[in-house]
Each structure stands twice: as C-alpha cells, then as structure tokens.
Design a protein around this motif. Structure first.
Motif, PDB file in Angstrom:
ATOM      1  N   LEU A  50     -11.573   8.410  -0.043  1.00 17.92           N
ATOM      2  CA  LEU A  50     -10.376   8.544   0.095  1.00 17.92           C
ATOM      3  C   LEU A  50      -9.642   7.757   1.434  1.00 17.92           C
ATOM      4  CD1 LEU A  50      -7.699   8.507  -1.842  1.00 17.92           C
ATOM      5  CD2 LEU A  50      -7.422  10.740  -0.373  1.00 17.92           C
ATOM      6  N   SER A  64     -11.224   5.380  -5.610  1.00 12.51           N
ATOM      7  CA  SER A  64     -11.304   6.592  -4.912  1.00 12.51           C
ATOM      8  C   SER A  64     -10.244   8.065  -4.898  1.00 12.51           C
ATOM      9  CB  SER A  64     -11.653   6.305  -2.712  1.00 12.51           C
ATOM     10  OG  SER A  64     -10.156   6.301  -2.762  1.00 12.51           O
ATOM     11  N   LEU A  99       0.729   4.402  -2.340  1.00 17.71           N
ATOM     12  CA  LEU A  99       0.467   5.391  -2.479  1.00 17.71           C
ATOM     13  C   LEU A  99       1.511   7.126  -3.081  1.00 17.71           C
ATOM     14  CD1 LEU A  99      -0.624   5.254   1.306  1.00 17.71           C
ATOM     15  CD2 LEU A  99      -2.356   5.674  -1.166  1.00 17.71           C
ATOM     16  N   SER A 146     -11.483   4.578   2.216  1.00 14.13           N
ATOM     17  CA  SER A 146     -10.363   3.567   1.761  1.00 14.13           C
ATOM     18  C   SER A 146      -9.121   2.705   1.840  1.00 14.13           C
ATOM     19  CB  SER A 146     -10.610   3.535   0.162  1.00 14.13           C
ATOM     20  OG  SER A 146      -9.681   4.435  -0.725  1.00 14.13           O
ATOM     21  N   VAL A 147      -7.768   4.471   2.335  1.00 11.46           N
ATOM     22  CA  VAL A 147      -7.300   3.924   2.495  1.00 11.46           C
ATOM     23  C   VAL A 147      -6.813   3.108   3.826  1.00 11.46           C
ATOM     24  CG1 VAL A 147      -4.879   5.326   3.438  1.00 11.46           C
ATOM     25  CG2 VAL A 147      -6.233   5.744   1.194  1.00 11.46           C
ATOM     26  N   GLN A 206      -4.152  -4.921   4.135  1.00  9.52           N
ATOM     27  CA  GLN A 206      -2.856  -5.348   4.196  1.00  9.52           C
ATOM     28  C   GLN A 206      -1.561  -6.137   5.771  1.00  9.52           C
ATOM     29  OE1 GLN A 206       0.638  -2.976   1.782  1.00  9.52           O
ATOM     30  NE2 GLN A 206       1.140  -2.477   4.034  1.00  9.52           N
ATOM     31  N   ALA A 214      -0.465  -0.902  10.620  1.00 12.88           N
ATOM     32  CA  ALA A 214       0.096  -1.145   9.261  1.00 12.88           C
ATOM     33  C   ALA A 214       1.165  -1.110   8.779  1.00 12.88           C
ATOM     34  CB  ALA A 214      -1.197  -0.554   8.788  1.00 12.88           C
ATOM     35  N   LEU A 271       1.384   6.135   8.572  1.00  8.44           N
ATOM     36  CA  LEU A 271       0.156   5.714   7.800  1.00  8.44           C
ATOM     37  C   LEU A 271      -0.463   4.806   9.254  1.00  8.44           C
ATOM     38  CD1 LEU A 271      -1.628   4.797   5.483  1.00  8.44           C
ATOM     39  CD2 LEU A 271      -0.324   2.673   5.371  1.00  8.44           C
ATOM     40  N   LEU A 278       0.748  -1.002   0.244  1.00  7.34           N
ATOM     41  CA  LEU A 278       0.081  -0.420   0.247  1.00  7.34           C
ATOM     42  C   LEU A 278       0.987   1.403   0.045  1.00  7.34           C
ATOM     43  CD1 LEU A 278      -2.765   1.689   0.542  1.00  7.34           C
ATOM     44  CD2 LEU A 278      -2.719   1.056   2.606  1.00  7.34           C
ATOM     45  N   GLU A 279       1.801   1.321   0.207  1.00  9.12           N
ATOM     46  CA  GLU A 279       2.712   2.171   0.833  1.00  9.12           C
ATOM     47  C   GLU A 279       3.117   2.688  -0.351  1.00  9.12           C
ATOM     48  OE1 GLU A 279       2.931  -0.151   2.349  1.00  9.12           O
ATOM     49  OE2 GLU A 279       2.895   0.486   5.236  1.00  9.12           O
ATOM     50  N   PRO A 297       5.567   4.398   5.239  1.00  9.57           N
ATOM     51  CA  PRO A 297       4.731   3.662   6.801  1.00  9.57           C
ATOM     52  C   PRO A 297       3.920   3.761   8.200  1.00  9.57           C
ATOM     53  CG  PRO A 297       6.882   2.767   5.788  1.00  9.57           C
ATOM     54  CD  PRO A 297       6.679   4.033   5.696  1.00  9.57           C
ATOM     55  N   LEU A 342      -1.466  12.464  -0.282  1.00 12.35           N
ATOM     56  CA  LEU A 342      -1.187  10.810  -0.779  1.00 12.35           C
ATOM     57  C   LEU A 342       0.311  10.657  -0.443  1.00 12.35           C
ATOM     58  CD1 LEU A 342      -2.480   9.981  -3.891  1.00 12.35           C
ATOM     59  CD2 LEU A 342      -3.937   9.186  -1.726  1.00 12.35           C
ATOM     60  N   ALA A 402      -7.867  -0.374   3.294  1.00 13.23           N
ATOM     61  CA  ALA A 402      -6.630  -0.636   2.790  1.00 13.23           C
ATOM     62  C   ALA A 402      -5.775  -1.054   4.001  1.00 13.23           C
ATOM     63  CB  ALA A 402      -5.675   0.211   1.462  1.00 13.23           C
ATOM     64  N   ALA A 403      -5.377  -0.462   4.039  1.00  9.37           N
ATOM     65  CA  ALA A 403      -4.078  -0.672   4.936  1.00  9.37           C
ATOM     66  C   ALA A 403      -4.671  -1.772   6.257  1.00  9.37           C
ATOM     67  CB  ALA A 403      -3.548   1.370   6.047  1.00  9.37           C
ATOM     68  N   ARG A 458      -3.511  -9.810   6.009  1.00 11.69           N
ATOM     69  CA  ARG A 458      -2.702 -10.063   5.292  1.00 11.69           C
ATOM     70  C   ARG A 458      -1.216 -11.188   5.934  1.00 11.69           C
ATOM     71  NH1 ARG A 458      -5.141  -7.474   0.678  1.00 11.69           N
ATOM     72  NH2 ARG A 458      -4.093  -6.032   0.911  1.00 11.69           N
ATOM     73  N   GLN A 459      -0.907  -9.968   6.922  1.00  9.50           N
ATOM     74  CA  GLN A 459       0.157 -10.054   7.550  1.00  9.50           C
ATOM     75  C   GLN A 459       0.222 -10.535   8.777  1.00  9.50           C
ATOM     76  OE1 GLN A 459       2.111  -6.156   6.486  1.00  9.50           O
ATOM     77  NE2 GLN A 459       2.971  -6.989   4.777  1.00  9.50           N
ATOM     78  N   SER A 503       2.282   7.935   2.664  1.00  8.69           N
ATOM     79  CA  SER A 503       2.917   6.617   2.140  1.00  8.69           C
ATOM     80  C   SER A 503       3.981   6.348   2.351  1.00  8.69           C
ATOM     81  CB  SER A 503       3.003   7.578   0.516  1.00  8.69           C
ATOM     82  OG  SER A 503       4.375   8.224   0.494  1.00  8.69           O
ATOM     83  N   ARG A 551      -0.794  -9.009  11.531  1.00  7.04           N
ATOM     84  CA  ARG A 551      -0.408  -7.937  13.001  1.00  7.04           C
ATOM     85  C   ARG A 551      -2.292  -6.794  12.581  1.00  7.04           C
ATOM     86  NH1 ARG A 551       1.594  -3.998  10.427  1.00  7.04           N
ATOM     87  NH2 ARG A 551       1.237  -4.853   7.779  1.00  7.04           N
TER      88      ARG A 551
END
Lengths: 120, 120
Positions: free
Chosen positions: B98, A101, A24, B101-102, B109, B120, B33, A20-21, B30, B24, B105-106, B112-113, B28, B115
């Motif tokens: 926006l 978005s 972005l 959605s970010v 992600q 994130a 975020l 994601l990072e 970590p 953005l 998404a975080a 999936r990891q 971007s 955490r």
C-alpha cells in the motif's frame, strides 16, 4: 469538471482532473471503502439501492457523490435508477496498483477482524 | 494507545490498532502526503524543522500529530528535537504494497505536473 447540459447527466472529473489526494480521501471513510470493495467484487454497474449500508439515504447519497466527484466511480442514470461503476481504467492508468493495494489492504483488515472483505 | 507515563513520550497506536481508513485519511492531505514522500525518500529520522512546508508552525504540528496518531509515522524526542520516521515495517506488514503504491502514485502525479516527487 465536464459541463452538465442534461440535468440528469452528473458531473464527473475528467481523467486528467483526478487527484491522488481526493481519491485517498474518498477511500478513507469506512462506508465509502465498503462501497468500493463491493463494486470491485461485483465488477458490474450497481444501483445505489443494491448497497445495504448502516446510514441514512441522504448520507448514502453524499457518500456516492464524494466517490463520483473524486473520480473513483461514475454514476449514470438508466431509466429511473442511478447506476454506479468503479472508474478502474482511469485509476489504474493514473495510479498503477493503487486501487488493488487498497482493496487488498481492506480485505486483509477485514480478515483480521473475521469479516468478509466487502464489509471492510 | 500506549500509555504515556513520560510526558515527553508521545502516544502511538500499536501495530494492531492501525486502521486502513486512518492511514488513507492521513495520506489524503497534500501537505501530509508531501511529508511522507520526503520521509520515504530520505529513509532516516528527520526533525520537524527539516521540512519546508507552506503552512504555519501550529498547522505543521497538527499534520505530524495526524500522521502519528494514524500510525503512519513515529515521533520521538531526542534531546530537544522531535524526530520523525515512517512506520514502514508496520505498514508493510499490515497492508503489503500500500505505502509503495501511494508513494509511486504521488511521484507519478508530481511528474505529470512537472514537480519533484517530494513536492507531491
């Protein structure tokens, strides 16, 4: 990264490697955002030469490489032309709604400034 | 930028000055975020010291300044503490969907990891 045995095959992250990072960051540059808006609008493969960008050829190449290495686009040689396409399926699967978005936000911003969305 | 006549009043962009590319870019990184995910999760003002980040104090200060100058957060002194809050109303008005959605998404992600979303 996938291993490029063919020198004309370009390295791309697999879907699982897309972060994601990185996406972005790739979208945070005005020129790259403009490229992505154009691609989303045209919804077909486009040659680098299609894009009329206010930067040098080497800078254009750099921007396309950042987009490819972050997983936002795929680039493939067809004859002598390097063709570009959004990795919409991968991005939508990983981050549902994110790309749309961002595209809508770019359009809204361009609209507030009286410009077409592809000139975001 | 608003003019800071009070040395303890920090400069913020007005809503109209917030740019998508800047937002953005701010998101971007970590660490930034992660800060934003925490803020969205807590939904209240948080002191910088609240965040347990794997970076030095000066780097933390830098990250909060990037978030403030891009318009993602507001920072205000309350006594001796610098308090931070997401500018959700401004971001949602400028770029509907926006931020959500970010954040999603975080979360996806991080999931999936294996955490928590705030990591994130």
């Amino acid at each position: 990264m996938t291993t490029a045995t063919n020198p004309r095959a370009l390295d791309h992250p697999t879907r699982e490697e897309i972060r994601l990072e990185g996406v972005l960051h790739a979208l945070s540059d005005p020129v790259r955002l403009r490229i992505v808006c154009h691609m989303a609008h045209e919804a077909t493969e486009l040659a680098c030469s299609y894009f009329d960008l206010p930067v040098t050829k080497s800078t254009t190449t750099h921007h396309f490489r950042v987009l490819r290495e972050s997983g936002v686009i795929q680039q493939i040689y067809r004859g002598t032309a390097k063709m570009n396409a959004l990795r919409r399926e991968d991005l939508d699967a990983l981050f549902p709604g994110l790309l749309d978005s961002v595209l809508e936000a770019a359009g809204a911003q361009a609209s507030r400034q009286g410009r077409p969305a592809e000139d975001a």
